[in-house]
Motif scaffolding. Sequence first.
Motif, PDB file in Angstrom:
ATOM      1  N   PHE A   6       0.879  -1.175   0.000  1.00 56.26           N
ATOM      2  CA  PHE A   6       0.000   0.000   0.000  1.00 56.26           C
ATOM      3  C   PHE A   6       0.908   1.213   0.000  1.00 56.26           C
ATOM      4  O   PHE A   6       1.624   1.453   0.974  1.00 56.26           O
ATOM      5  N   PHE A   8       1.142   4.970   0.201  1.00 55.54           N
ATOM      6  CA  PHE A   8       0.459   6.241   0.487  1.00 55.54           C
ATOM      7  C   PHE A   8       1.363   7.395   0.083  1.00 55.54           C
ATOM      8  O   PHE A   8       2.560   7.380   0.376  1.00 55.54           O
ATOM      9  N   ARG A  39      -1.115  -1.167  -4.294  1.00 59.81           N
ATOM     10  CA  ARG A  39      -2.254  -0.247  -4.289  1.00 59.81           C
ATOM     11  C   ARG A  39      -1.691   1.151  -4.043  1.00 59.81           C
ATOM     12  O   ARG A  39      -1.114   1.422  -2.987  1.00 59.81           O
ATOM     13  N   LEU A  41      -2.086   5.039  -3.324  1.00 59.60           N
ATOM     14  CA  LEU A  41      -3.113   5.824  -2.611  1.00 59.60           C
ATOM     15  C   LEU A  41      -2.675   7.278  -2.469  1.00 59.60           C
ATOM     16  O   LEU A  41      -1.519   7.558  -2.120  1.00 59.60           O
ATOM     17  N   TYR A  80      -5.247   2.133  -8.212  1.00 59.18           N
ATOM     18  CA  TYR A  80      -5.206   3.419  -7.501  1.00 59.18           C
ATOM     19  C   TYR A  80      -6.495   3.637  -6.735  1.00 59.18           C
ATOM     20  O   TYR A  80      -7.584   3.335  -7.209  1.00 59.18           O
ATOM     21  N   ARG A  81      -6.366   4.181  -5.527  1.00 58.46           N
ATOM     22  CA  ARG A  81      -7.542   4.592  -4.750  1.00 58.46           C
ATOM     23  C   ARG A  81      -7.315   5.999  -4.222  1.00 58.46           C
ATOM     24  O   ARG A  81      -6.208   6.310  -3.730  1.00 58.46           O
ATOM     25  N   SER A  82      -8.361   6.801  -4.342  1.00 55.13           N
ATOM     26  CA  SER A  82      -8.291   8.129  -3.738  1.00 55.13           C
ATOM     27  C   SER A  82      -8.664   7.993  -2.267  1.00 55.13           C
ATOM     28  O   SER A  82      -9.612   7.282  -1.927  1.00 55.13           O
ATOM     29  N   VAL A  83      -7.926   8.676  -1.396  1.00 58.57           N
ATOM     30  CA  VAL A  83      -8.169   8.488   0.025  1.00 58.57           C
ATOM     31  C   VAL A  83      -7.927   9.798   0.776  1.00 58.57           C
ATOM     32  O   VAL A  83      -7.050  10.581   0.397  1.00 58.57           O
ATOM     33  N   SER A  94     -10.022   1.959   2.153  1.00 53.65           N
ATOM     34  CA  SER A  94      -9.150   1.881   0.967  1.00 53.65           C
ATOM     35  C   SER A  94      -8.257   0.637   0.950  1.00 53.65           C
ATOM     36  O   SER A  94      -7.665   0.327  -0.069  1.00 53.65           O
ATOM     37  N   SER A 105       2.525  -1.460   4.353  1.00 49.57           N
ATOM     38  CA  SER A 105       2.036  -0.106   4.072  1.00 49.57           C
ATOM     39  C   SER A 105       3.221   0.838   4.123  1.00 49.57           C
ATOM     40  O   SER A 105       3.983   0.830   5.093  1.00 49.57           O
ATOM     41  N   THR A 117      -3.506   8.179   9.555  1.00 53.29           N
ATOM     42  CA  THR A 117      -3.400   7.120   8.539  1.00 53.29           C
ATOM     43  C   THR A 117      -3.248   5.761   9.217  1.00 53.29           C
ATOM     44  O   THR A 117      -3.897   4.779   8.824  1.00 53.29           O
TER      45      THR A 117
END
Length: 476
Positions: A6, A8, A39, A41, A80-83, A94, A105, A117
């Motif tokens: 993940f 971020f 992923r 983010l 991709y995820r918007s968070v 997410s 992460s 987070t």
Amino acid sequence: MHDTLFLFGATGDLAQRYLFPSLLRLLGDGLLPEDFRVRALALSPHDTEKFRDILRPRLEAAMPHASQEDIGNLLSRIDYRSVDLRNAESVAESVKNLVHRTCVSYLAIPPGLYISTCEGLALGGALAAPHRLMLEKPIGSDSDSAEEILQSIGKWIDEDRVFRLDHYLGKAAVQNLMALRFGNTLLEAVWNRNYIASVHILVAESDGVDGRDSYYSRSGALRDMVQSHILQLLCLVAMEPPASLEADRIRDEKVKVLRALRPLDAKHAAKDSVRGRYTAGTINGQPAQAYQPPEGSEAETFVGVTAHIDNWRWAGVPFHLVTGKRLPERTTRIEVNLKPVTHWLFERPDRKSATPNRLTFQLQPQENIQLGLMSSLAGPEWGALELQPLELELSVPTGLHRRIAYERLFLDAFNGNHALFVRDDEVRAAWAWIDSISDAWKAADLPMEPYPAGGWGPQLAHDFLPESIAADAGPE
Ligand code: BG6
């Protein structure tokens, strides 16, 4: 090996310039698990396709030799995820559908967002065993904020699954310091106050603050560079030999150095430290603008500080630490000045003009080791010996790029090896010393010294510079 990342802060500069290109190389070299996926983010409202479109040219630019096949392979593994990182629920949501895998992460985001987070990650199940957490520096901006982060995150994940990065530790040239120190009898024999007069550690950058103003204006060079990279270098130079290369044996020795640092106080602030900020100037023939942080910011772009390590090995040996932006060149070097020989036999040069031995480790841009020795000028017959300084030089072909450091650190975190990551007690001890400096500056009202971009920092700081550089720095 863990198989899901993940990431971020995926749209940020660090991720786009270094982290994704590092993953591309690791994947191309077959070093990541077969079903590895990422992923990505961030806050931006992209979808996966849009994110891949943005990332593709960045990968091509960072890795011009990478094949389209490898790039396509990496992109196909990224979604991709918007968070919203201020919102723990949003973070939990997410990551939720991937936590059945083994996840790491990576927080490449401002430290002010670490707690919310992580709260979200914990809520989403991504901090439970066996999942791992990688945290970029800096952990907080002083002891109090660091403590808050350490304590909060400590509630959700055990220390042995946290990997705090200092990318300097991923550099081959930095790791080589341990090899050189502990793999050679020669160095250890003189590595103490009996033979060493002073040590200089310099991390000079020709780049300026550039686009990072919002972070930098709150941080400044002391918190950005000294607290992390420079103190790590200091630890590697000054620590006792660890009993083994096991991560905690190394980190035990580093933390002892940090705890032995004498706090700076207001009385010694002006003698033992200098802070500066660059004004307009010229660098490599190009005009460079002054750094003008927002009103009220105390951010310095240059720090010189003398560290005193109050322990048996180093009592009385000053360690001069210097870092600055918009200096004439990018160079990281450690200069170790030895004491003069005890009894001088020669007339030419006389005792005063003889140059004591000096060992210089240049870590970047090229890795290079130099040893200054005195040697005789060969003459046709025996006469009064005349000595001259001679340089023994060794160029070491190691990988130095920041991206390569991240490749190494990714692999170590995926494999669970902590040796190149910073432990919680190191973070605490480093901030304690840094806080003493900023408190001393405040109490002594230490002025911010201007220096022109392209110069070697404020005139007052020249004594802190390695002698090889100070000789060139000259008067302003
Ligand atoms: C980062 C700092 O950690 O290191 C930057 O935040 C600095 O301000 C950078 O420019 C230097 O790293 P390197 O690998 O280019 O020497």
